[in-house]
Every structure is written in structure tokens, then in C-alpha cells.
Motif scaffolding. Structure first.
Motif, PDB file in Angstrom:
ATOM      1  N   ILE A  36       0.863  -1.179   0.000  1.00 39.50           N
ATOM      2  CA  ILE A  36       0.000   0.000   0.000  1.00 39.50           C
ATOM      3  C   ILE A  36       0.897   1.226   0.000  1.00 39.50           C
ATOM      4  O   ILE A  36       1.860   1.308   0.767  1.00 39.50           O
ATOM      5  CB  ILE A  36      -0.994  -0.006   1.182  1.00 39.50           C
ATOM      6  N   LEU A  37       0.621   2.162  -0.906  1.00 42.04           N
ATOM      7  CA  LEU A  37       1.474   3.320  -1.140  1.00 42.04           C
ATOM      8  C   LEU A  37       0.751   4.584  -0.681  1.00 42.04           C
ATOM      9  O   LEU A  37      -0.364   4.867  -1.134  1.00 42.04           O
ATOM     10  CB  LEU A  37       1.817   3.417  -2.629  1.00 42.04           C
ATOM     11  N   LEU A  38       1.390   5.357   0.209  1.00 41.37           N
ATOM     12  CA  LEU A  38       0.780   6.528   0.832  1.00 41.37           C
ATOM     13  C   LEU A  38       1.541   7.787   0.421  1.00 41.37           C
ATOM     14  O   LEU A  38       2.740   7.923   0.694  1.00 41.37           O
ATOM     15  CB  LEU A  38       0.788   6.381   2.359  1.00 41.37           C
ATOM     16  N   HIS A  39       0.842   8.719  -0.199  1.00 40.83           N
ATOM     17  CA  HIS A  39       1.445   9.909  -0.793  1.00 40.83           C
ATOM     18  C   HIS A  39       1.725  11.008   0.227  1.00 40.83           C
ATOM     19  O   HIS A  39       1.315  10.935   1.397  1.00 40.83           O
ATOM     20  CB  HIS A  39       0.514  10.452  -1.892  1.00 40.83           C
ATOM     21  N   GLY A  40       2.382  12.065  -0.242  1.00 44.33           N
ATOM     22  CA  GLY A  40       2.723  13.198   0.602  1.00 44.33           C
ATOM     23  C   GLY A  40       1.622  14.242   0.694  1.00 44.33           C
ATOM     24  O   GLY A  40       0.581  14.157   0.026  1.00 44.33           O
ATOM     25  N   LEU A  41       1.840  15.242   1.531  1.00 40.96           N
ATOM     26  CA  LEU A  41       0.886  16.325   1.758  1.00 40.96           C
ATOM     27  C   LEU A  41       0.603  17.073   0.466  1.00 40.96           C
ATOM     28  O   LEU A  41       1.534  17.425  -0.278  1.00 40.96           O
ATOM     29  CB  LEU A  41       1.446  17.283   2.813  1.00 40.96           C
ATOM     30  N   THR A  42      -0.661  17.331   0.207  1.00 44.07           N
ATOM     31  CA  THR A  42      -1.245  18.007  -0.967  1.00 44.07           C
ATOM     32  C   THR A  42      -1.104  17.187  -2.245  1.00 44.07           C
ATOM     33  O   THR A  42      -1.502  17.636  -3.309  1.00 44.07           O
ATOM     34  CB  THR A  42      -0.675  19.426  -1.211  1.00 44.07           C
ATOM     35  N   SER A  43      -0.589  15.981  -2.158  1.00 42.16           N
ATOM     36  CA  SER A  43      -0.397  15.147  -3.337  1.00 42.16           C
ATOM     37  C   SER A  43      -1.597  14.214  -3.509  1.00 42.16           C
ATOM     38  O   SER A  43      -2.679  14.451  -2.970  1.00 42.16           O
ATOM     39  CB  SER A  43       0.915  14.363  -3.208  1.00 42.16           C
ATOM     40  N   SER A  44      -1.415  13.135  -4.270  1.00 48.37           N
ATOM     41  CA  SER A  44      -2.479  12.158  -4.491  1.00 48.37           C
ATOM     42  C   SER A  44      -1.853  10.835  -4.904  1.00 48.37           C
ATOM     43  O   SER A  44      -0.624  10.731  -5.026  1.00 48.37           O
ATOM     44  CB  SER A  44      -3.453  12.635  -5.573  1.00 48.37           C
ATOM     45  N   HIS A  45      -2.704   9.834  -5.152  1.00 54.49           N
ATOM     46  CA  HIS A  45      -2.183   8.535  -5.570  1.00 54.49           C
ATOM     47  C   HIS A  45      -1.435   8.630  -6.902  1.00 54.49           C
ATOM     48  O   HIS A  45      -0.638   7.754  -7.228  1.00 54.49           O
ATOM     49  CB  HIS A  45      -3.319   7.511  -5.679  1.00 54.49           C
ATOM     50  N   LEU A  46      -1.657   9.709  -7.668  1.00 57.49           N
ATOM     51  CA  LEU A  46      -0.928   9.886  -8.926  1.00 57.49           C
ATOM     52  C   LEU A  46       0.575  10.037  -8.709  1.00 57.49           C
ATOM     53  O   LEU A  46       1.363   9.848  -9.642  1.00 57.49           O
ATOM     54  CB  LEU A  46      -1.459  11.111  -9.667  1.00 57.49           C
ATOM     55  N   GLU A  47       0.967  10.384  -7.497  1.00 59.81           N
ATOM     56  CA  GLU A  47       2.386  10.528  -7.182  1.00 59.81           C
ATOM     57  C   GLU A  47       3.178   9.255  -7.502  1.00 59.81           C
ATOM     58  O   GLU A  47       4.378   9.314  -7.797  1.00 59.81           O
ATOM     59  CB  GLU A  47       2.557  10.869  -5.696  1.00 59.81           C
ATOM     60  N   TRP A  48       2.507   8.111  -7.480  1.00 59.58           N
ATOM     61  CA  TRP A  48       3.198   6.833  -7.638  1.00 59.58           C
ATOM     62  C   TRP A  48       3.201   6.328  -9.073  1.00 59.58           C
ATOM     63  O   TRP A  48       3.685   5.214  -9.331  1.00 59.58           O
ATOM     64  CB  TRP A  48       2.549   5.789  -6.726  1.00 59.58           C
ATOM     65  N   CYS A 169      11.486  21.283 -12.619  1.00 67.53           N
ATOM     66  CA  CYS A 169      11.656  19.833 -12.773  1.00 67.53           C
ATOM     67  C   CYS A 169      13.012  19.511 -13.388  1.00 67.53           C
ATOM     68  O   CYS A 169      13.699  18.573 -12.966  1.00 67.53           O
ATOM     69  CB  CYS A 169      10.529  19.249 -13.616  1.00 67.53           C
ATOM     70  N   ARG A 170      13.392  20.296 -14.392  1.00 69.14           N
ATOM     71  CA  ARG A 170      14.694  20.056 -15.022  1.00 69.14           C
ATOM     72  C   ARG A 170      15.836  20.305 -14.041  1.00 69.14           C
ATOM     73  O   ARG A 170      16.798  19.543 -13.985  1.00 69.14           O
ATOM     74  CB  ARG A 170      14.846  20.945 -16.265  1.00 69.14           C
ATOM     75  N   VAL A 171      15.741  21.385 -13.261  1.00 69.78           N
ATOM     76  CA  VAL A 171      16.789  21.713 -12.298  1.00 69.78           C
ATOM     77  C   VAL A 171      16.943  20.610 -11.260  1.00 69.78           C
ATOM     78  O   VAL A 171      18.060  20.233 -10.874  1.00 69.78           O
ATOM     79  CB  VAL A 171      16.473  23.065 -11.614  1.00 69.78           C
ATOM     80  N   MET A 172      15.818  20.057 -10.786  1.00 72.94           N
ATOM     81  CA  MET A 172      15.856  19.013  -9.754  1.00 72.94           C
ATOM     82  C   MET A 172      15.915  17.610 -10.338  1.00 72.94           C
ATOM     83  O   MET A 172      15.840  16.621  -9.595  1.00 72.94           O
ATOM     84  CB  MET A 172      14.649  19.157  -8.832  1.00 72.94           C
ATOM     85  N   ASP A 173      16.028  17.528 -11.659  1.00 72.98           N
ATOM     86  CA  ASP A 173      16.108  16.233 -12.334  1.00 72.98           C
ATOM     87  C   ASP A 173      14.886  15.375 -12.043  1.00 72.98           C
ATOM     88  O   ASP A 173      14.985  14.155 -11.886  1.00 72.98           O
ATOM     89  CB  ASP A 173      17.390  15.487 -11.922  1.00 72.98           C
ATOM     90  N   HIS A 177       5.012  16.043 -14.290  1.00 75.94           N
ATOM     91  CA  HIS A 177       3.763  15.330 -14.070  1.00 75.94           C
ATOM     92  C   HIS A 177       2.655  16.384 -13.932  1.00 75.94           C
ATOM     93  O   HIS A 177       2.268  16.763 -12.833  1.00 75.94           O
ATOM     94  CB  HIS A 177       3.843  14.461 -12.810  1.00 75.94           C
ATOM     95  N   ARG A 178       2.166  16.877 -15.072  1.00 77.11           N
ATOM     96  CA  ARG A 178       1.209  17.980 -15.081  1.00 77.11           C
ATOM     97  C   ARG A 178      -0.094  17.622 -14.350  1.00 77.11           C
ATOM     98  O   ARG A 178      -0.677  18.453 -13.649  1.00 77.11           O
ATOM     99  CB  ARG A 178       0.892  18.390 -16.521  1.00 77.11           C
ATOM    100  N   GLU A 179      -0.580  16.381 -14.540  1.00 77.47           N
ATOM    101  CA  GLU A 179      -1.830  15.994 -13.891  1.00 77.47           C
ATOM    102  C   GLU A 179      -1.691  16.011 -12.371  1.00 77.47           C
ATOM    103  O   GLU A 179      -2.568  16.490 -11.656  1.00 77.47           O
ATOM    104  CB  GLU A 179      -2.269  14.610 -14.367  1.00 77.47           C
ATOM    105  N   LEU A 180      -0.568  15.507 -11.864  1.00 75.93           N
ATOM    106  CA  LEU A 180      -0.319  15.545 -10.427  1.00 75.93           C
ATOM    107  C   LEU A 180      -0.202  16.982  -9.943  1.00 75.93           C
ATOM    108  O   LEU A 180      -0.721  17.324  -8.877  1.00 75.93           O
ATOM    109  CB  LEU A 180       0.957  14.772 -10.093  1.00 75.93           C
ATOM    110  N   ARG A 181       0.461  17.824 -10.711  1.00 71.38           N
ATOM    111  CA  ARG A 181       0.591  19.225 -10.300  1.00 71.38           C
ATOM    112  C   ARG A 181      -0.772  19.880 -10.139  1.00 71.38           C
ATOM    113  O   ARG A 181      -1.006  20.640  -9.192  1.00 71.38           O
ATOM    114  CB  ARG A 181       1.439  19.996 -11.319  1.00 71.38           C
TER     115      ARG A 181
END
Length: 290
Positions: A36-48, A169-173, A177-181
Motif C-alpha cells: 500500500i502506497l501513501l502519498h505526501g501532503l497536498t499530493s495524491s495517488h498519482l504521485e506513484w 523539474c529540469r533543475v531538480m532532475d 507530471h502535469r496531472e499531479l501538479r
């Protein structure tokens, strides 16, 4: 973490449960355990979404939106860590194979994982958390003054354009993920940020991490943004209290990783999960913190 409840004294299933998505292993395997995968604050299951292709061939996956996030946004408060853990416990009981799961949590999801492992150890086959160590220093001050964090979230969502997001995203490599954003922008809510940060400050201390004493736990820090020295001290507490020798609980750092490194190095992140679950050597990028 204060011992406010007896381990495995399960709450009745909530009337309104969190959104979950169940993904069978491909090819199908009835013997595959549940993650079971649990996402971060303000995120969603799309994070995975970038991690899933590396895991689905081997495991039954449960993805959730935690309370007040995305498809679970209508659930009522409070949005504190123990209440979220109660909801996750209900999902594991009802939908995990044999009512047990290996639990993986990123950031806020990591704190939910640790609370779950402490209070519901019989549901947890193992725990893998990243960016989820007790707050100290400026991080603790910000958590106590969480209105600063709320306006920081709000302002960044207001001024960051799609072009700026792509550049960051490029700077942090990190992978874009536009939908997650879009989900992250929608999930910034004052009561959620207040409740989550407030409960983390109340629930978690470095010494209290020894209370996660019945589940094998891995705590990993992203070397570029997480609290590496606090993560080291968590590992030392586990070692001093005998949890490393008895269970194998340990702390690691991935030096080149940002906080949300499941979106930066999804193959390495998934490789770490698989190695931890299978009790194998972790990928070379994982450096043990003693």
C-alpha cells in the motif's frame, strides 16, 4: 510518539472511507503480497505513477488518496495523522491480501505509515518511509507556525507557471507530471495543513521512534532536501534499543535525491522498496546512516 492506544485495538471501519485503487500484479499471481502506497501532503495517488511499472509485476498494489486529498477531498475533519492511519488500517483489513500489507509512505504518508506500524503492527508486514523524520530546528518552527507554510504553498501555486514548473523539474532532475501538479494545487487547504503539521509535531520525536517496535522499518532521507542528521539519529535510536538487531530496522540516505525523489529516481525508489520487502541488499544508491 505518545502511546495513546493499545496496538491493534482497531477502530470500527469509518462510515466514509478513503478512495483506493487496487492493481493486481501483471501477470496475475495470487501469492503476491500487497503493497500500500501513501502519498505526501497536498499530493495524491498519482504521485506513484512512475514507480508503479517497476512494482506491479511483483505485487498487488493498493493506492489511496488520503483524507482531504483529491478523490478523498469530501471526507470530514480532523485531518490528523492518527485519523489517517485509522482509515488506512481499514483499507488494509478490507482489501489487502490476508489483511496485511507492506506499507510505503512518502513525507506525510511516511508519518501515517509510522503511526500505523506503531498502533496496528499485525497489519504491517514491513514499513518503508522517506522524508518522514521528526521535525527539529527550523522545520519544527515552521510546523508550529504552519500559517507560514500555508501561505508558502498558496503563493507558490499562484506564481509558478507551467513554464516555471517545467524548469524546476529540469533543475531538480524530476520527471514532469502535469496531472499531479493540478491535483497538488487543488489540495492546498488551510485546515489540512494546520492539522497535519500540528499532529506531526505532537506525535513524533526522535526518541519516540523506538515505539515502532514490532514492525521492520526503513527510514530514508533524500540527501539534498531532507533532515539527514535527524534520520541518522532515528537509526541510532533503533540500534540502541535493539530494533536493528531484532527486526532489522535501519536508516539510509540517498545523497543525490530531493525530497520527492519518487518522481526523480522512480526506478531506484522502486528498487529500494523491492529490496526491503524481499530482505535483499538495497541498491548501491542507499547509504546506511549509523
Amino acid at each position: 510518539m505518545p502511546a495513546t492506544s493499545t496496538p491493534d485495538q482497531l477502530q470500527p471501519p469509518p462510515r466514509d472511507t478513503i478512495f483506493h485503487l487496487s492493481l493486481d500484479p501483471q501477470p496475475p499471481s495470487p501469492a503476491a503480497p500487497t503493497l500500500i502506497l501513501l502519498h505526501g501532503l497536498t499530493s495524491s495517488h498519482l504521485e506513484w505513477s512512475l514507480v508503479i511499472p517497476h512494482l506491479q509485476p511483483h505485487y498487488h498494489l493498493l493506492l489511496v488518496d488520503l483524507p482531504a486529498h483529491s478523490r478523498s477531498s469530501s471526507l470530514p475533519p480532523p485531518y490528523i495523522i492518527p485519523s489517517m492511519a485509522d482509515q488506512v488500517a481499514s483499507i488494509i483489513q478490507s482489501h489487502a491480501r490476508n489483511s496485511q500489507a507492506h506499507v510505503v509512505g512518502m513525507s506525510m504518508g511516511g508519518f501515517v505509515t509510522l503511526n500505523l506500524a506503531r498502533r496496528y503492527p499485525s497489519l504491517c508486514l514491513s514499513a518503508f518511509v522517506s522524508g518522514a523524520t521528526p521535525f527539529e530546528g527550523i522545520t519544527r518552527w515552521l510546523a508550529r507556525n504552519n500559517w507560514v507554510l500555508y501561505y508558502g504553498f498558496w503563493l507558490s501555486n499562484l506564481i509558478i507557471t507551467d513554464g516555471m514548473y517545467d524548469w524546476m523539474c529540469r533543475v531538480m532532475d524530476m520527471k514532469e507530471h502535469r496531472e499531479l501538479r493540478r491535483e497538488i494545487v487543488r489540495n492546498v487547504k488551510w485546515q489540512v495543513i494546520r492539522d497535519v503539521y500540528g499532529s506531526i509535531v505532537e506525535e513524533f520525536t526522535v526518541e519516540g521512534m523506538a515505539e515502532v517496535g514490532q514492525v521492520r522499518c526503513l527510514s530514508v532521507a533524500g540527501g539534498k532536501q531532507d533532515q539527514v542528521e535527524v534520520t541518522r539519529r532515528v537509526g541510532q535510536v533503533w540500534k540502541e534499543r535493539g530494533l536493528t538487531g531484532r527486526l532489522g530496522s535501519r536508516a539510509f540516505v540517498v545523497r543525490g535525491a530531493v525530497h520527492a525523489w519518487d518522481l526523480q529516481f522512480p526506478d531506484v525508489f522502486a528498487g529500494g522498496i523491492r529490496s526491503w520487502v524481499e530482505r535483499d541488499d538495497l541498491p548501491v544508491q542507499f547509504e546506511v546512516l549509523e
